[in-house]
Write an enzyme that holds these catalytic residues in place. Structure first.
Site, PDB file in Angstrom:
ATOM      1  N   ASN A 165      -5.151   7.079   4.554  1.00 28.38           N
ATOM      2  CA  ASN A 165      -4.790   6.333   5.642  1.00 28.38           C
ATOM      3  C   ASN A 165      -3.377   6.623   6.044  1.00 28.38           C
ATOM      4  OD1 ASN A 165      -5.652   4.285   7.738  1.00 28.38           O
ATOM      5  ND2 ASN A 165      -3.740   3.325   7.144  1.00 28.38           N
ATOM      6  N   GLU A 166      -3.244   7.584   7.109  1.00 25.07           N
ATOM      7  CA  GLU A 166      -1.879   7.491   7.586  1.00 25.07           C
ATOM      8  C   GLU A 166      -0.801   8.085   6.706  1.00 25.07           C
ATOM      9  OE1 GLU A 166      -0.484   3.988   9.458  1.00 25.07           O
ATOM     10  OE2 GLU A 166      -1.572   4.173  11.370  1.00 25.07           O
ATOM     11  N   GLU A 191      -0.934  -8.672   7.277  1.00 24.00           N
ATOM     12  CA  GLU A 191      -1.083  -8.271   8.823  1.00 24.00           C
ATOM     13  C   GLU A 191      -1.668  -9.718   9.475  1.00 24.00           C
ATOM     14  OE1 GLU A 191      -2.884  -4.866   8.972  1.00 24.00           O
ATOM     15  OE2 GLU A 191      -1.339  -3.627   8.668  1.00 24.00           O
ATOM     16  N   TRP A 205       3.318  -8.032  11.381  1.00 28.98           N
ATOM     17  CA  TRP A 205       3.176  -8.722  10.007  1.00 28.98           C
ATOM     18  C   TRP A 205       3.658  -9.984   9.781  1.00 28.98           C
ATOM     19  CZ3 TRP A 205       4.203  -3.924   6.044  1.00 28.98           C
ATOM     20  CH2 TRP A 205       3.387  -2.847   6.399  1.00 28.98           C
ATOM     21  N   ARG A 244       0.868  -1.252  -0.183  1.00 27.28           N
ATOM     22  CA  ARG A 244       0.013  -0.075  -0.055  1.00 27.28           C
ATOM     23  C   ARG A 244       0.884   1.150  -0.235  1.00 27.28           C
ATOM     24  NH1 ARG A 244      -2.156   0.060   6.399  1.00 27.28           N
ATOM     25  NH2 ARG A 244      -0.367  -0.058   7.265  1.00 27.28           N
ATOM     26  N   GLU A 302      -7.138   4.228  15.604  1.00 30.61           N
ATOM     27  CA  GLU A 302      -6.460   2.728  16.028  1.00 30.61           C
ATOM     28  C   GLU A 302      -6.063   2.845  17.138  1.00 30.61           C
ATOM     29  OE1 GLU A 302      -4.066   1.670  12.496  1.00 30.61           O
ATOM     30  OE2 GLU A 302      -5.522   2.579  11.137  1.00 30.61           O
TER      31      GLU A 302
HETATM   32  C1  GAL Z   1      -1.525   1.095  10.933  1.00 34.40           C
HETATM   33  C2  GAL Z   1      -2.505   1.085   9.903  1.00 34.40           C
HETATM   34  C3  GAL Z   1      -3.446   0.113   9.567  1.00 34.40           C
HETATM   35  C4  GAL Z   1      -2.658  -1.313  10.048  1.00 34.40           C
HETATM   36  C5  GAL Z   1      -2.065  -1.224  11.499  1.00 34.40           C
HETATM   37  C6  GAL Z   1      -1.237  -2.507  11.457  1.00 34.40           C
HETATM   38  O1  GAL Z   1      -0.391   1.813  11.004  1.00 34.40           O
HETATM   39  O2  GAL Z   1      -3.180   2.412   9.814  1.00 34.40           O
HETATM   40  O3  GAL Z   1      -4.131  -0.044   8.798  1.00 34.40           O
HETATM   41  O4  GAL Z   1      -2.111  -1.729   8.859  1.00 34.40           O
HETATM   42  O5  GAL Z   1      -1.205  -0.278  11.236  1.00 34.40           O
HETATM   43  O6  GAL Z   1      -0.058  -2.637  10.658  1.00 34.40           O
END
Ligand code: GAL
Length: 679
Positions: free
Chosen positions: A147-148, A362, A320, A109, A312
């Site tokens: 996202n981020e 993940e 991962w 991504r 989150e």
């Molecule tokens: C964050 C991300 C999520 C997920 C999580 C765990 O940085 O926004 O989509 O990837 O980490 O890796």
């Protein structure tokens, strides 16, 4: 700018990862366990636009229908972090490139770049279609953009970025003469005679670039991310209900998050993983500054947006399939970390994620539930947390009761990103001040200083630490002067004022523009090698530790020497000075604010243990205090697995248990206590 009227709990959910047949029971179980909001959609582009221009919302229509029926609120993400395969195949220029100029493959991504006009167009069309379709949906309460931003990479090195970087520079400098002068390109024959000679910083023979180019490049990356976010926010605002908020989740570097939040977003959200990627051999059971360090990040988030959301919140072990390992939260830790966020200003806590993904990258990034989906301890903890949040609803909207602030500005954050000398002192002082404030139970804020920051913002704090304002500019220095004139105390550290806004070094004694404020000049300076003996100075019997860097200061007449070096080749030279200014004072420390030195200085300035009249708390416990009306709310967070004892010197109301505590009281391992007292 609080978008949340009360404390609430959410969860990240990916309907596309699960059979439709379990959506309904998932939603029911969430609601039964105190979860009333789901965040969805932020990676689901290929479901909604499987072929270019062919939008099909039926999948999420069905899911959102169930949400409406069950009373579940939804935050919908725009999926621009995951352009689908058809898009990158058809328009490969949307992909980012590595430092060798090689285009990244599709996959993973965040493989796109912010600058590609084609990508911006495709994202705009998608967001418009999405917003038109769901902008008035009754289940939707807010939107998350991308996202981020800048996570995973903040290097943008595609051809589109080079073109955009040149535009950025043309706007900034107007002429190449200006640019060449500002960057000092005469060094090593780097003079540019045409704009198209300028590139984003890719691999070169020596793996090093002109630092002024790099500084502007980082500013460019920040601007690009903000404008990419703004482009989406503008489209959303045209089509969605006014009561639906717009956010993005952070917080990552090379990005002026403060400007983005102020100019583009309704509310800022943060992703909090306190146990992020521990190495398996770290003894995190003994060191209380591991997960507790997240409070530093949360303090930064609070400065971006005092009442923020957590998009989150860690609910399980991390990992991962190929990297990043961290253990499963121990009993109590899930709630401890969620309350850590609340203590620092989060109004909304959304756990990542409902159920651990059995597919994809993940598979070890655990959610609340395991793959088997049975009820488990973590789900019970989420429910308990939600119940406890209800008991402390009165705190929502309370402000931090900070006793001092640490000043930051983006020129210096960006410079520390590229300059190792700067990074070393910055990181040490940031951590040192944080740890000292933690063990002495002094809540503090971070203050983002800009030319337009009103003086009242500074005056909220009796003391400002400005650890290493390497780049000094007149507007910011004038702010600090006005603050001191009006009664504030400013403490500056070593490496101050030796660069200008281009990152080049003016030919004048340090601390440059701040010399008039401090009433000092720096006579000698050097790194201190860890191999050298500890270098110390004496401050009225308090021992200051000069770690990492030393400067010997010369005090002008009217400036007092408070501490001199007592050993090393600097013995007898000034280490700490004070100059009275108006009703306030400016202190100059010729070193870093290491943990040891910060402990001494906080005591010297009478900032230590401000809640001592009511409470005695051991250093292992974090104390965060918030104020609303005539009440003060104190969060006590125990990061150790063992029980710790506190002393309530007066009867205090404990909001979660509903009891009044007095005398010696235990805080359980990984436990939280929230006390209410009169302000
Ligand atoms: C964050 C991300 C999520 C997920 C999580 C765990 O940085 O926004 O989509 O990837 O980490 O890796």
């Amino acid at each position: 700018m609080s978008a949340f009227q009360q404390y609430s709990v959410g969860v990240c959910y990916y309907p596309e990862h699960w059979p439709e047949s379990i959506w309904e029971s998932d939603l029911r179980r969430m609601l039964e366990n105190g979860i009333h909001t789901v965040r969805v959609g932020e990676f689901a582009w290929s479901i909604l636009e499987r072929e270019e221009g062919k939008f099909d919302f039926s999948f999420f229509d069905r899911f959102l229908e169930l949400c409406s029926e069950s009373g579940m609120h939804v935050i919908f993400g725009t999926p621009s972090a995951t352009p689908p395969a058809w898009l990158t195949k058809e328009y490969p220029e949307v992909l980012n490139s590595n430092a060798d100029g090689v285009r990244f493959q599709h996959g993973g991504r965040r493989h796109y770049n912010y600058s590609s006009p084609v990508y911006r167009q495709k994202v705009s069309l998608f967001v418009k279609a999405l917003a038109e379709h769901y902008g008035h949906h009754s289940a939707i309460i807010g939107w998350q953009i991308d996202n981020e931003l800048n996570c995973e990479t903040s290097d943008f090195l595609s051809d589109a970025d080079t073109i955009a970087f040149r535009e950025f520079l043309k706007n900034k400098y107007e002429t190449l003469d200006e640019l060449n002068q500002a960057w000092g390109t005469v060094f090593w024959s780097q003079t540019y005679t045409s704009w198209d000679q300028i590139e984003v910083p890719k691999t070169n023979a020596i793996h090093a670039h002109n630092p002024s180019l790099l500084l502007d490049y980082i500013r460019f990356v920040s601007d690009s991310a903000i404008s990419f976010c703004e482009m989406q926010a503008k489209i959303l605002r045209m089509y969605v209900d006014k009561n639906q908020f717009i956010t993005t989740n952070g917080m990552f570097g090379r990005l002026d998050n403060h400007r983005m939040a102020r100019e583009v977003l309704d509310v800022y959200t943060y992703d909090s993983y306190p146990n992020f990627a521990f190495s398996v051999d770290t003894d995190w059971t003994k060191d209380t500054m591991h997960d507790r360090m997240s409070s530093l990040a949360l303090t930064k988030v609070r400065s971006i947006c005092p009442h923020f959301g957590i998009m989150e919140q860690q609910s399980g072990a991390n990992g991962w399939y190929n990297r990043m390992e961290a253990p499963m939260p121990r009993p109590g830790q899930l709630e401890l970390w969620a309350m850590q966020s609340v203590a620092h200003g989060a109004d909304f806590i959304s756990f990542f994620r409902w159920r651990t993904s059995p597919i994809g990258t993940e598979i070890y990034w655990h959610g609340i539930l395991d793959y088997d989906s049975r009820d488990n301890r973590r789900l019970r903890e989420v429910k308990t947390f939600a119940e406890h949040l209800e008991k402390i609803q009165a705190i929502q909207g309370a402000e931090s009761d900070a006793k001092f602030a640490v000043v930051q500005d983006y020129d210096n954050l960006f410079d520390a990103d590229l300059d190792k000398w700067h990074a070393r002192v910055h990181d040490l002082s940031e951590r040192g001040l944080f740890e000292a404030a933690q063990v002495l139970h002094v809540p503090f804020d971070i203050l983002d200083l800009r030319p337009e920051t009103p003086l009242e913002e500074l005056m909220k704090y009796p003391v400002l630490f400005v650890p290493h304002m390497v780049i000094a500019t007149k507007p910011l220095v004038d702010k600090l002067a006005a603050y001191a004139e009006h009664g504030g105390k400013v403490l500056i550290g070593c490496r101050t004022g030796y660069k200008n806004e281009h990152g080049t070094c003016p030919m004048q004694p340090m601390p440059g523009l701040l010399s008039e404020l401090t009433g000092t000049t720096v006579e000698e300076y050097s790194f201190v090698s860890p191999a050298e003996n500890e270098i110390v100075g004496d401050l009225d019997g308090l021992s200051l530790h000069a770690e990492c860097f030393v400067e010997s200061l010369k005090a002008y007449p009217g400036t007092d020497v408070l501490a001199a070096y007592t050993n090393s080749y600097l013995r007898g030279d000034a280490l700490l000075t004070k100059r009275n200014m108006g009703n306030g004072a400016v202190y100059h420390l010729g070193s870093t604010f290491s943990r040891e030195t910060s402990l001494q200085l906080l005591s010297y300035l009478n900032l230590a243990e401000p809640y001592d009249p009511w409470l005695q708390v051991p250093p292992e416990i974090e104390l965060m205090s918030r104020i609303k009306g005539d009440k003060r709310y104190i969060f006590l967070l125990n990061y150790l697995q063992e029980t710790k004892t506190i002393l309530a010197k007066v009867p205090l109301y404990s909001m979660i248990t509903g009891e009044t505590i007095y005398g010696e009281v235990e805080v359980a391992g990984y436990g939280v206590m929230v006390l209410q007292l009169d302000a």
